[in-house]
Design a protein around this motif. Structure first.
Motif, PDB file in Angstrom:
ATOM      1  N   ALA A 284      -0.233  14.005  -5.322  1.00  0.00           N
ATOM      2  CA  ALA A 284      -1.361  13.365  -6.005  1.00  0.00           C
ATOM      3  C   ALA A 284      -1.784  12.127  -5.217  1.00  0.00           C
ATOM      4  O   ALA A 284      -0.933  11.404  -4.702  1.00  0.00           O
ATOM      5  CB  ALA A 284      -0.962  12.966  -7.414  1.00  0.00           C
ATOM      6  N   PRO A 285      -3.104  11.881  -5.118  1.00  0.00           N
ATOM      7  CA  PRO A 285      -3.526  10.643  -4.459  1.00  0.00           C
ATOM      8  C   PRO A 285      -3.117   9.436  -5.305  1.00  0.00           C
ATOM      9  O   PRO A 285      -3.331   9.442  -6.526  1.00  0.00           O
ATOM     10  CB  PRO A 285      -5.053  10.776  -4.384  1.00  0.00           C
ATOM     11  N   VAL A 286      -2.453   8.456  -4.680  1.00  0.00           N
ATOM     12  CA  VAL A 286      -2.005   7.302  -5.466  1.00  0.00           C
ATOM     13  C   VAL A 286      -2.709   5.993  -5.086  1.00  0.00           C
ATOM     14  O   VAL A 286      -2.864   5.113  -5.924  1.00  0.00           O
ATOM     15  CB  VAL A 286      -0.472   7.112  -5.401  1.00  0.00           C
ATOM     16  N   ARG A 287      -3.110   5.872  -3.838  1.00  0.00           N
ATOM     17  CA  ARG A 287      -3.811   4.636  -3.438  1.00  0.00           C
ATOM     18  C   ARG A 287      -4.764   4.932  -2.282  1.00  0.00           C
ATOM     19  O   ARG A 287      -4.541   5.865  -1.508  1.00  0.00           O
ATOM     20  CB  ARG A 287      -2.812   3.545  -3.006  1.00  0.00           C
ATOM     21  N   LEU A 288      -5.777   4.102  -2.207  1.00  0.00           N
ATOM     22  CA  LEU A 288      -6.769   4.221  -1.146  1.00  0.00           C
ATOM     23  C   LEU A 288      -6.897   2.860  -0.465  1.00  0.00           C
ATOM     24  O   LEU A 288      -6.905   1.836  -1.147  1.00  0.00           O
ATOM     25  CB  LEU A 288      -8.118   4.624  -1.753  1.00  0.00           C
TER      26      LEU A 288
ATOM     27  N   PHE B 272       0.843  -1.208   0.000  1.00  0.00           N
ATOM     28  CA  PHE B 272       0.000   0.000   0.000  1.00  0.00           C
ATOM     29  C   PHE B 272       0.877   1.258   0.000  1.00  0.00           C
ATOM     30  O   PHE B 272       0.665   2.183  -0.797  1.00  0.00           O
ATOM     31  CB  PHE B 272      -0.935  -0.006   1.215  1.00  0.00           C
ATOM     32  N   LEU B 273       1.868   1.288   0.882  1.00  0.00           N
ATOM     33  CA  LEU B 273       2.748   2.467   0.945  1.00  0.00           C
ATOM     34  C   LEU B 273       3.583   2.572  -0.328  1.00  0.00           C
ATOM     35  O   LEU B 273       3.845   3.670  -0.822  1.00  0.00           O
ATOM     36  CB  LEU B 273       3.647   2.394   2.182  1.00  0.00           C
ATOM     37  N   GLY B 274       3.985   1.417  -0.840  1.00  0.00           N
ATOM     38  CA  GLY B 274       4.665   1.341  -2.134  1.00  0.00           C
ATOM     39  C   GLY B 274       5.956   2.131  -2.198  1.00  0.00           C
ATOM     40  O   GLY B 274       6.519   2.526  -1.177  1.00  0.00           O
ATOM     41  N   THR B 275       6.422   2.328  -3.401  1.00  0.00           N
ATOM     42  CA  THR B 275       7.673   3.073  -3.573  1.00  0.00           C
ATOM     43  C   THR B 275       7.401   4.562  -3.759  1.00  0.00           C
ATOM     44  O   THR B 275       8.315   5.367  -3.737  1.00  0.00           O
ATOM     45  CB  THR B 275       8.449   2.548  -4.797  1.00  0.00           C
ATOM     46  N   ASN B 276       6.109   4.910  -3.931  1.00  0.00           N
ATOM     47  CA  ASN B 276       5.809   6.327  -4.216  1.00  0.00           C
ATOM     48  C   ASN B 276       4.928   7.003  -3.179  1.00  0.00           C
ATOM     49  O   ASN B 276       4.509   8.135  -3.363  1.00  0.00           O
ATOM     50  CB  ASN B 276       5.173   6.467  -5.607  1.00  0.00           C
ATOM     51  N   GLY B 277       4.626   6.310  -2.068  1.00  0.00           N
ATOM     52  CA  GLY B 277       3.775   6.912  -1.040  1.00  0.00           C
ATOM     53  C   GLY B 277       4.597   7.759  -0.086  1.00  0.00           C
ATOM     54  O   GLY B 277       5.483   7.233   0.584  1.00  0.00           O
ATOM     55  N   VAL B 278       4.341   9.040  -0.029  1.00  0.00           N
ATOM     56  CA  VAL B 278       5.121   9.888   0.881  1.00  0.00           C
ATOM     57  C   VAL B 278       4.263  10.557   1.972  1.00  0.00           C
ATOM     58  O   VAL B 278       4.793  11.022   2.957  1.00  0.00           O
ATOM     59  CB  VAL B 278       5.952  10.968   0.143  1.00  0.00           C
ATOM     60  N   LYS B 279       2.938  10.580   1.780  1.00  0.00           N
ATOM     61  CA  LYS B 279       2.075  11.132   2.827  1.00  0.00           C
ATOM     62  C   LYS B 279       0.833  10.269   2.956  1.00  0.00           C
ATOM     63  O   LYS B 279       0.275   9.821   1.954  1.00  0.00           O
ATOM     64  CB  LYS B 279       1.647  12.557   2.478  1.00  0.00           C
ATOM     65  N   VAL B 280       0.406  10.064   4.193  1.00  0.00           N
ATOM     66  CA  VAL B 280      -0.801   9.266   4.415  1.00  0.00           C
ATOM     67  C   VAL B 280      -1.818  10.107   5.179  1.00  0.00           C
ATOM     68  O   VAL B 280      -1.436  10.920   6.030  1.00  0.00           O
ATOM     69  CB  VAL B 280      -0.471   7.939   5.154  1.00  0.00           C
ATOM     70  N   ALA B 281      -3.077   9.936   4.836  1.00  0.00           N
ATOM     71  CA  ALA B 281      -4.141  10.661   5.536  1.00  0.00           C
ATOM     72  C   ALA B 281      -5.232   9.688   5.941  1.00  0.00           C
ATOM     73  O   ALA B 281      -5.494   8.706   5.234  1.00  0.00           O
ATOM     74  CB  ALA B 281      -4.727  11.748   4.632  1.00  0.00           C
ATOM     75  N   MET B 282      -5.833   9.953   7.083  1.00  0.00           N
ATOM     76  CA  MET B 282      -6.974   9.140   7.505  1.00  0.00           C
ATOM     77  C   MET B 282      -8.237   9.877   7.082  1.00  0.00           C
ATOM     78  O   MET B 282      -8.403  11.060   7.388  1.00  0.00           O
ATOM     79  CB  MET B 282      -6.948   8.970   9.022  1.00  0.00           C
ATOM     80  N   LEU B 283      -9.107   9.195   6.373  1.00  0.00           N
ATOM     81  CA  LEU B 283     -10.296   9.867   5.849  1.00  0.00           C
ATOM     82  C   LEU B 283     -11.549   9.611   6.682  1.00  0.00           C
ATOM     83  O   LEU B 283     -12.562  10.277   6.503  1.00  0.00           O
ATOM     84  CB  LEU B 283     -10.548   9.457   4.395  1.00  0.00           C
TER      85      LEU B 283
ATOM     86  N   TYR C 218      -7.840   5.043   4.488  1.00  0.00           N
ATOM     87  CA  TYR C 218      -6.596   5.782   4.360  1.00  0.00           C
ATOM     88  C   TYR C 218      -6.336   6.148   2.901  1.00  0.00           C
ATOM     89  O   TYR C 218      -6.535   5.326   2.008  1.00  0.00           O
ATOM     90  CB  TYR C 218      -5.412   4.937   4.856  1.00  0.00           C
ATOM     91  N   ALA C 219      -5.850   7.358   2.693  1.00  0.00           N
ATOM     92  CA  ALA C 219      -5.438   7.769   1.344  1.00  0.00           C
ATOM     93  C   ALA C 219      -3.943   8.040   1.365  1.00  0.00           C
ATOM     94  O   ALA C 219      -3.402   8.530   2.355  1.00  0.00           O
ATOM     95  CB  ALA C 219      -6.187   9.032   0.926  1.00  0.00           C
ATOM     96  N   LEU C 220      -3.313   7.693   0.274  1.00  0.00           N
ATOM     97  CA  LEU C 220      -1.867   7.838   0.180  1.00  0.00           C
ATOM     98  C   LEU C 220      -1.539   8.802  -0.959  1.00  0.00           C
ATOM     99  O   LEU C 220      -2.160   8.735  -2.028  1.00  0.00           O
ATOM    100  CB  LEU C 220      -1.267   6.467  -0.116  1.00  0.00           C
ATOM    101  N   TYR C 221      -0.581   9.680  -0.705  1.00  0.00           N
ATOM    102  CA  TYR C 221      -0.230  10.713  -1.684  1.00  0.00           C
ATOM    103  C   TYR C 221       1.237  10.595  -2.090  1.00  0.00           C
ATOM    104  O   TYR C 221       2.091  10.201  -1.297  1.00  0.00           O
ATOM    105  CB  TYR C 221      -0.512  12.100  -1.096  1.00  0.00           C
ATOM    106  N   SER C 222       1.497  10.983  -3.314  1.00  0.00           N
ATOM    107  CA  SER C 222       2.859  10.916  -3.849  1.00  0.00           C
ATOM    108  C   SER C 222       3.617  12.201  -3.543  1.00  0.00           C
ATOM    109  O   SER C 222       3.068  13.139  -2.973  1.00  0.00           O
ATOM    110  CB  SER C 222       2.794  10.724  -5.365  1.00  0.00           C
TER     111      SER C 222
END
Ligand SMILES: *[C@@H]1O[C@H](CO)[C@@H](O)[C@H](O)[C@H]1NC(C)=O
Ligand SMILES: *[C@@H]1O[C@H](CO)[C@@H](O)[C@H](O)[C@H]1NC(C)=O
Length: 364
Positions: free
Chosen positions: A341-345, A312-323, A333-337
């Motif tokens: 940009a949002p990259v995964r949910l 989920f965090l992957g190689t491009n996840g740099v910020k996480v938010a709880m929705l 959780y949403a993950l941002y690059s």
């Protein structure tokens, strides 16, 4: 700021429908994710054994591949404070136990231990003994590590000092009883003794502040770290949980369940959201350890959560938010690059079914 290009998602989670708005940039509550957020702690006496089984290098390499960064490694634990460095010992570690399942009450380790530590792929925090008050022995190990470990990140002087027994040599030497202030003074004097000979980064293990408590929910549990973490960050210091694992401080009876894998996912992300830069998940006695990620020749349930959250965090996840608002069993959780940009949910349902059920004819 209300986004006009947000992503709207609806989940059918019987019996309720959940609508989620995904902000198209990280909301103010989003937390930065350390590349080594999910790291590994290995019990001191058994580190040489871990270093020599393929499961260790494979499992760590898998996390590194999924995250694009090496997990950090901390070598320490209860037996770090039972271990004395012996520069003449030709093997990594020397101890006797009645059964393979036991941890030794006393042990020595030699230069080959430091060699094995130097071969770990991630940044290593090396735990040294403070409890036995043998400063020259720990300092000799530190000097060798400083000289030979290009992967050395920090030393940890003593493990869980709040649990030192009253007849512990460091306590007797202090002669004033043992509390947070006496421990802080002891740490300070050891820092002073170590710093000139080995210019070093020292990890503070202050469990007087971060005491384990068992509470009912992951969200409320991890929230206790928030104030310590922000105090550390304001001082420009990273905030790590140097040894953590399992919802019950041992994990017996619960770790071999699917729920334990879900717990890892939620705990890692909640840790990040509350300002924890790294969680070092502890690995205890090989093959006698409920919460461990792997053993001699098998992978255990929590590791599925490790792999999942790492993917989920992957190689491009740099910020996480709880929705979600953290009050239900559904975590979102949403993950941002790095370009925001949002990259995964991720939607995680930690509700559990308590009962029995039979397999349906269709195999489900
Ligand atoms: C401290 O450790 C050294 C080995 O490095 C050992 O020779 C010595 O006896 C120890 N001192 C005490 C007081 O245990
Ligand atoms: C699960 O159900 C059993 C039987 O009704 C009950 O005794 C037990 O406390 C329940 N466990 C939990 C964790 O709710």
């Amino acid at each position: 700021m209300v986004s006009n290009t947000c992503i709207l998602l609806a989940f059918l989670l019987s019996p309720t429908i959940l609508a989620v708005t995904v902000p198209n940039t990280p909301p103010p509550s989003a937390a930065v994710v350390d590349p080594s957020l999910l790291s590994v702690s290995i019990e001191f006496f058994t580190f040489p054994a871990y270093a020599q089984i393929a499961a260790t290098s494979n499992c760590i390499a898998n996390i590194a591949t999924l995250r694009g960064a090496q997990p950090a490694i901390r070598i320490g634990g209860t037996t770090q404070d039972r271990a004395t460095y012996d520069p003449t010992l030709s093997i990594a570690v020397d101890y006797t136990v009645a059964s393979q399942a036991d941890a030794p009450t006393t042990l020595t380790y030699g230069p080959p231990f430091i060699t094995l530590a130097s071969q770990q792929p991630g940044a290593v925090t090396l735990g040294l003994n403070r409890q036995l008050n043998n400063q020259s022995a720990s300092l000799a190990a530190a000097k060798l590590a400083q000289k030979t470990m290009s992967n050395l990140f920090a030393f940890e002087l003593g493990n869980e000092p709040e649990f030192y027994a009253s007849d512990s040599p460091i306590i007797i030497a202090g002669g004033e009883g043992w509390n947070q202030d006496v421990d802080a003074a002891s740490e300070k004097s050891w820092f002073g003794a170590f710093s000139p000979s080995a210019s070093m980064r020292i990890a503070v293990s202050d469990d007087f502040l971060t005491m384990w408590v068992i509470s009912s929910g992951i969200v409320s549990y991890t929230r206790q770290y928030q104030s310590e973490a922000s105090a550390a960050h304001e001082a420009g210091i990273k905030y790590f949980l140097g040894e953590t694992n399992s919802a019950t401080c041992g994990g017996g009876g619960i770790s071999s369940t699917f729920g334990a894998a879900l717990w890892i996912v939620d705990y890692v992300l909640q840790g990040a959201l509350n300002g924890v830069d790294r969680l070092y998940f502890h690995q205890g006695t090989i093959s006698n350890c409920a919460y461990c990620f792997w053993g001699q020749s098998s992978i255990f349930t929590p590791y599925y959560g490790v792999a999942f959250v790492s993917e989920f965090l992957g190689t491009n996840g740099v910020k996480v938010a709880m929705l979600d608002d953290g009050s239900s069993a559904i975590g979102i959780y949403a993950l941002y690059s790095s370009t925001n940009a949002p990259v995964r949910l991720l939607v995680v349902n930690t509700n559990y079914f308590n009962g029995t059920a039979s397999k349906k004819d269709d195999g489900s």
